[in-house]
Design an enzyme around this catalytic site. Sequence first.
Site: not given
Ligand code: NAD
Length: 519
Positions: A147, A243, A277
Amino acid sequence: MASQLIESDVTEIISINPSNGEEIGRVPITSAADVVKAVRIAHAAQPGWAKLTFRERARIILRAREIVLSDVDEIATLISRETGKPAPEAISMEVVPTLDLMYYFARQTARLLKQQKIGLGLYSWMGRSSKIVYKPVGVVGVISPWNFPWATPLDEVVMALMAGNAVVLKPSELTSFSALKIADVFKRAQLPSGVLQIITGDGTTGAALVAAGVDKIMFTGSVATGVRVAETAAKYLLPVVLELGGKDPMIVLDDANITNAAKAAVWGAFANAGQACASIERCYVHESIATKFTDEVVKQTQLLRTGPGTEVDIGAMTTERQLLIVDDHVHDAVANGAKVIIGGKQQKGTRGWFYEPTVITNVNQSMRLMRAETFGPVLPITTFTSDEEAILLANDSIYGLTASVFTSNISRGHRIAEQLEAGTVMVNEVVYTHALGQTPWGGVKQSGYGRTHGRLGLLELVTPQHIHLNRMPFLPDAWWFRYSPLANDLFHGLARRFTTGSVLKAAPLLPKIIRRLFE
Ligand code: NAD
């Protein structure tokens, strides 16, 4: 349009522009064996990088910053093509904050990680002193979401590098090219080879990184993936910062500036097409101003332009999957009695995944729309009658990333802020403190643990080492062997007098201590 991410075979990702379906390019899915190799390379490169002074490291970060500045339009266009967000928003919400953060940590890391003396009370009278020095953790694995494909990984990279670490970055499979641009910037800034590596790939590559021998994982993403990362990390006792998601509440008190609060709600809910987020996902407004506030919100929403290009306010949603989740939450709420005031459906007539900015009333806490992360341009509004009720409603969530309170009475805002369960509470502001590199960012409850940004974030990227000195190496300690009757007597004295911390109270023990030292 088919799905944005097509795994054409097991080794390649095809990335598609969510605004129009065009192919952006292809990147490899890095294999587990290649992830291990990358981590080995990082381990080999890190000690040399850590030997540089803060000033030398800062020079490279600032050189990278100049390159970002000179490529700003190219970067914004790339982010826009990969995520669907308007390029101006890519600049305001991603590039500007990152430039600020680069400057801050380049200039301030030496001060923020300065070694610290620890006061030892009466032990210092015995020639003892203690200090904390901060050492890099080693190799940091960064796993980031789609995002904010520029700001989220780059912030982590800059802070980790300034602290003396090497970094292996696994960006989201949906935004690989933004991450590859980060690599390009640092290469041109002459970062030594191996200190920053990008491994493109999907979840399998991310999982491989957690298991590949890094010293810390900085993970940003969903709760479900965060749990998987924490589970794998536990096997290696690997420290992680998580996060995760949010369902952030905004409270509008009866004394708030209604027009400004409405504008804040609209931006807080719809910026980045609601895919932040910290987006405002629940709005609680005092019942005495609810009609006026909602009318103003709707008026402001009507002014927004949704579509492709740069002359718009709201771009495409980044994935079809996310758009379907948003639609599901809206339909579920309507089926349970909620009322769509404006929006409420996918925008027709465009090729991309555009969802109309949506304002919904008649919602309640039991609806999916008020409980699960929607991550889209939807603003549900409901009312409260007292500060206590507003606090209860805001805290009624499994998440706790940020929260906002709007009021003209700053001390009332403060009072409420302290009672909200969130990592950050903003009074008369929404969403934006992720852009303040100086301030810590992170959540409570299922929004995760650990912090990024600010000094607290920097401390996640170092190992504090306690160094203790005895400047009287020629004397034994009074508590060493053997435990004679004199020793026993002295220990009783220590318990009664020494542990008070008072020199006056401990002074009568001196003769006994001296006798004991020469016993
Ligand atoms: P996601 O959890 O689907 O993916 C995040 C990352 O994790 C990607 O690079 C993905 O390839 C990787 N990943 C997937 N499976 C994995 C595994 N088993 N082991 C290690 N890595 C793995 O999230 P998304 O859809 O890319 O992002 C959206 C989410 O992120 C929302 O829930 C949002 O709130 C959150 N977010 C949080 C913050 C924060 O600062 N708290 C900031 C931005 C986004």
